[in-house]
Design a protein around this motif. Structure first.
Motif, PDB file in Angstrom:
ATOM      1  N   LEU A  65     -37.260 -32.328  12.725  1.00 44.18           N
ATOM      2  CA  LEU A  65     -37.511 -33.110  13.939  1.00 44.18           C
ATOM      3  C   LEU A  65     -36.245 -33.797  14.431  1.00 44.18           C
ATOM      4  O   LEU A  65     -36.109 -34.076  15.622  1.00 44.18           O
ATOM      5  CB  LEU A  65     -38.601 -34.155  13.698  1.00 44.18           C
ATOM      6  N   GLY A  66     -35.314 -34.062  13.538  1.00 45.52           N
ATOM      7  CA  GLY A  66     -34.043 -34.666  13.934  1.00 45.52           C
ATOM      8  C   GLY A  66     -33.209 -33.745  14.805  1.00 45.52           C
ATOM      9  O   GLY A  66     -32.433 -34.197  15.639  1.00 45.52           O
ATOM     10  N   VAL A  67     -33.385 -32.455  14.632  1.00 45.80           N
ATOM     11  CA  VAL A  67     -32.655 -31.464  15.429  1.00 45.80           C
ATOM     12  C   VAL A  67     -33.422 -31.124  16.702  1.00 45.80           C
ATOM     13  O   VAL A  67     -32.857 -31.057  17.787  1.00 45.80           O
ATOM     14  CB  VAL A  67     -32.407 -30.183  14.593  1.00 45.80           C
ATOM     15  N   ASN A  68     -34.721 -30.895  16.554  1.00 44.23           N
ATOM     16  CA  ASN A  68     -35.568 -30.528  17.694  1.00 44.23           C
ATOM     17  C   ASN A  68     -36.855 -31.340  17.632  1.00 44.23           C
ATOM     18  O   ASN A  68     -37.784 -30.962  16.909  1.00 44.23           O
ATOM     19  CB  ASN A  68     -35.884 -29.029  17.660  1.00 44.23           C
ATOM     20  N   PRO A  69     -36.941 -32.444  18.378  1.00 40.38           N
ATOM     21  CA  PRO A  69     -38.128 -33.286  18.292  1.00 40.38           C
ATOM     22  C   PRO A  69     -39.378 -32.700  18.954  1.00 40.38           C
ATOM     23  O   PRO A  69     -40.466 -33.237  18.791  1.00 40.38           O
ATOM     24  CB  PRO A  69     -37.702 -34.576  18.991  1.00 40.38           C
ATOM     25  N   ARG A  70     -39.233 -31.621  19.676  1.00 39.26           N
ATOM     26  CA  ARG A  70     -40.384 -30.972  20.311  1.00 39.26           C
ATOM     27  C   ARG A  70     -40.408 -29.493  19.951  1.00 39.26           C
ATOM     28  O   ARG A  70     -40.210 -28.621  20.799  1.00 39.26           O
ATOM     29  CB  ARG A  70     -40.321 -31.157  21.822  1.00 39.26           C
ATOM     30  N   PRO A  71     -40.665 -29.178  18.682  1.00 36.59           N
ATOM     31  CA  PRO A  71     -40.697 -27.763  18.279  1.00 36.59           C
ATOM     32  C   PRO A  71     -41.915 -27.067  18.867  1.00 36.59           C
ATOM     33  O   PRO A  71     -42.838 -27.721  19.377  1.00 36.59           O
ATOM     34  CB  PRO A  71     -40.796 -27.837  16.752  1.00 36.59           C
ATOM     35  N   SER A  72     -41.926 -25.753  18.798  1.00 37.43           N
ATOM     36  CA  SER A  72     -43.094 -25.034  19.297  1.00 37.43           C
ATOM     37  C   SER A  72     -44.308 -25.465  18.472  1.00 37.43           C
ATOM     38  O   SER A  72     -44.220 -25.637  17.265  1.00 37.43           O
ATOM     39  CB  SER A  72     -42.894 -23.524  19.191  1.00 37.43           C
ATOM     40  N   GLY A  73     -45.404 -25.661  19.135  1.00 40.43           N
ATOM     41  CA  GLY A  73     -46.612 -26.119  18.470  1.00 40.43           C
ATOM     42  C   GLY A  73     -46.791 -27.622  18.488  1.00 40.43           C
ATOM     43  O   GLY A  73     -47.854 -28.125  18.139  1.00 40.43           O
ATOM     44  N   ALA A  74     -45.765 -28.371  18.868  1.00 36.54           N
ATOM     45  CA  ALA A  74     -45.889 -29.831  18.961  1.00 36.54           C
ATOM     46  C   ALA A  74     -46.768 -30.176  20.154  1.00 36.54           C
ATOM     47  O   ALA A  74     -46.694 -29.535  21.204  1.00 36.54           O
ATOM     48  CB  ALA A  74     -44.517 -30.480  19.112  1.00 36.54           C
ATOM     49  N   ARG A  75     -47.607 -31.155  19.981  1.00 40.28           N
ATOM     50  CA  ARG A  75     -48.513 -31.575  21.054  1.00 40.28           C
ATOM     51  C   ARG A  75     -48.403 -33.063  21.268  1.00 40.28           C
ATOM     52  O   ARG A  75     -48.348 -33.836  20.305  1.00 40.28           O
ATOM     53  CB  ARG A  75     -49.967 -31.262  20.681  1.00 40.28           C
ATOM     54  N   LYS A  76     -48.404 -33.473  22.525  1.00 33.86           N
ATOM     55  CA  LYS A  76     -48.423 -34.890  22.844  1.00 33.86           C
ATOM     56  C   LYS A  76     -49.864 -35.373  22.735  1.00 33.86           C
ATOM     57  O   LYS A  76     -50.787 -34.732  23.249  1.00 33.86           O
ATOM     58  CB  LYS A  76     -47.896 -35.130  24.253  1.00 33.86           C
ATOM     59  N   LEU A  77     -50.076 -36.487  22.052  1.00 36.73           N
ATOM     60  CA  LEU A  77     -51.423 -36.999  21.840  1.00 36.73           C
ATOM     61  C   LEU A  77     -51.909 -37.763  23.061  1.00 36.73           C
ATOM     62  O   LEU A  77     -51.153 -38.520  23.673  1.00 36.73           O
ATOM     63  CB  LEU A  77     -51.463 -37.919  20.618  1.00 36.73           C
ATOM     64  N   HIS A  78     -53.159 -37.579  23.395  1.00 38.79           N
ATOM     65  CA  HIS A  78     -53.774 -38.305  24.494  1.00 38.79           C
ATOM     66  C   HIS A  78     -54.173 -39.688  24.008  1.00 38.79           C
ATOM     67  O   HIS A  78     -54.692 -39.837  22.899  1.00 38.79           O
ATOM     68  CB  HIS A  78     -55.024 -37.576  25.002  1.00 38.79           C
ATOM     69  N   GLY A 130     -52.394 -42.056  23.039  1.00 44.20           N
ATOM     70  CA  GLY A 130     -51.433 -42.663  22.116  1.00 44.20           C
ATOM     71  C   GLY A 130     -50.307 -43.319  22.886  1.00 44.20           C
ATOM     72  O   GLY A 130     -50.217 -43.238  24.111  1.00 44.20           O
ATOM     73  N   ASP A 131     -49.437 -43.962  22.190  1.00 49.87           N
ATOM     74  CA  ASP A 131     -48.285 -44.618  22.817  1.00 49.87           C
ATOM     75  C   ASP A 131     -47.116 -43.649  22.860  1.00 49.87           C
ATOM     76  O   ASP A 131     -46.065 -43.894  22.290  1.00 49.87           O
ATOM     77  CB  ASP A 131     -47.906 -45.875  22.034  1.00 49.87           C
ATOM     78  N   GLY A 132     -47.325 -42.537  23.529  1.00 44.43           N
ATOM     79  CA  GLY A 132     -46.283 -41.526  23.604  1.00 44.43           C
ATOM     80  C   GLY A 132     -46.084 -40.804  22.283  1.00 44.43           C
ATOM     81  O   GLY A 132     -45.002 -40.316  22.008  1.00 44.43           O
ATOM     82  N   TYR A 177     -45.629 -38.721  15.237  1.00 40.27           N
ATOM     83  CA  TYR A 177     -44.323 -39.343  15.437  1.00 40.27           C
ATOM     84  C   TYR A 177     -44.129 -39.700  16.902  1.00 40.27           C
ATOM     85  O   TYR A 177     -44.855 -39.250  17.782  1.00 40.27           O
ATOM     86  CB  TYR A 177     -43.208 -38.418  14.954  1.00 40.27           C
ATOM     87  N   ALA A 178     -43.133 -40.544  17.146  1.00 40.88           N
ATOM     88  CA  ALA A 178     -42.777 -40.957  18.502  1.00 40.88           C
ATOM     89  C   ALA A 178     -41.319 -40.592  18.737  1.00 40.88           C
ATOM     90  O   ALA A 178     -40.503 -40.603  17.808  1.00 40.88           O
ATOM     91  CB  ALA A 178     -42.981 -42.452  18.677  1.00 40.88           C
ATOM     92  N   ARG A 221     -44.606 -41.976  12.411  1.00 45.71           N
ATOM     93  CA  ARG A 221     -45.617 -43.033  12.309  1.00 45.71           C
ATOM     94  C   ARG A 221     -46.509 -42.851  11.095  1.00 45.71           C
ATOM     95  O   ARG A 221     -46.820 -43.787  10.389  1.00 45.71           O
ATOM     96  CB  ARG A 221     -46.485 -43.059  13.569  1.00 45.71           C
ATOM     97  N   ARG A 222     -46.959 -41.607  10.858  1.00 45.18           N
ATOM     98  CA  ARG A 222     -47.811 -41.352   9.694  1.00 45.18           C
ATOM     99  C   ARG A 222     -47.839 -39.860   9.373  1.00 45.18           C
ATOM    100  O   ARG A 222     -47.669 -39.020  10.243  1.00 45.18           O
ATOM    101  CB  ARG A 222     -49.224 -41.889   9.912  1.00 45.18           C
ATOM    102  N   VAL A 223     -48.067 -39.609   8.101  1.00 45.80           N
ATOM    103  CA  VAL A 223     -48.228 -38.247   7.590  1.00 45.80           C
ATOM    104  C   VAL A 223     -49.464 -38.286   6.717  1.00 45.80           C
ATOM    105  O   VAL A 223     -49.502 -38.993   5.712  1.00 45.80           O
ATOM    106  CB  VAL A 223     -47.012 -37.800   6.749  1.00 45.80           C
ATOM    107  N   ARG A 224     -50.472 -37.554   7.138  1.00 37.21           N
ATOM    108  CA  ARG A 224     -51.737 -37.582   6.403  1.00 37.21           C
ATOM    109  C   ARG A 224     -52.408 -36.213   6.460  1.00 37.21           C
ATOM    110  O   ARG A 224     -52.047 -35.366   7.270  1.00 37.21           O
ATOM    111  CB  ARG A 224     -52.688 -38.611   6.999  1.00 37.21           C
TER     112      ARG A 224
END
Length: 77
Positions: free
Chosen positions: A24-37, A39-41, A54-55, A66-69
């Motif tokens: 994520l440090g290299v590419n914070p929006r990899p394929s398959g990443a989804r923005k949560l509805h 949420g705070d971004g 994550y944010a 933010r969390r890994v579960r």
């Protein structure tokens, strides 16, 4: 409580989660990443049965995890 759950995870799952967080440090929006509805971004990526929430702060180029579960518990408060 959640730390214990990650410690119970299989070693290969933990390695995949850590590798995904580092990536994520290299590419914070990899394929398959989804923005949560609603949420705070927040964004999420799937890593097997785990979810990384994550944010992204584009202006200062920071990704905050933010969390890994497990997938059945990640969206609960």
């Amino acid at each position: 409580m959640y730390r214990v759950q990650l410690e119970r995870a299989a070693e290969k799952d933990l390695r995949r989660v850590v590798a995904s967080i580092v990536a994520l440090g290299v590419n914070p929006r990899p394929s398959g990443a989804r923005k949560l509805h609603g949420g705070d971004g927040e964004w999420r990526i799937r890593v097997g049965d785990y979810r990384i929430i994550y944010a992204i702060a584009d202006t200062i180029r920071v990704v905050g995890v933010r969390r890994v579960r497990h997938r059945r518990e990640v969206y609960r408060d």
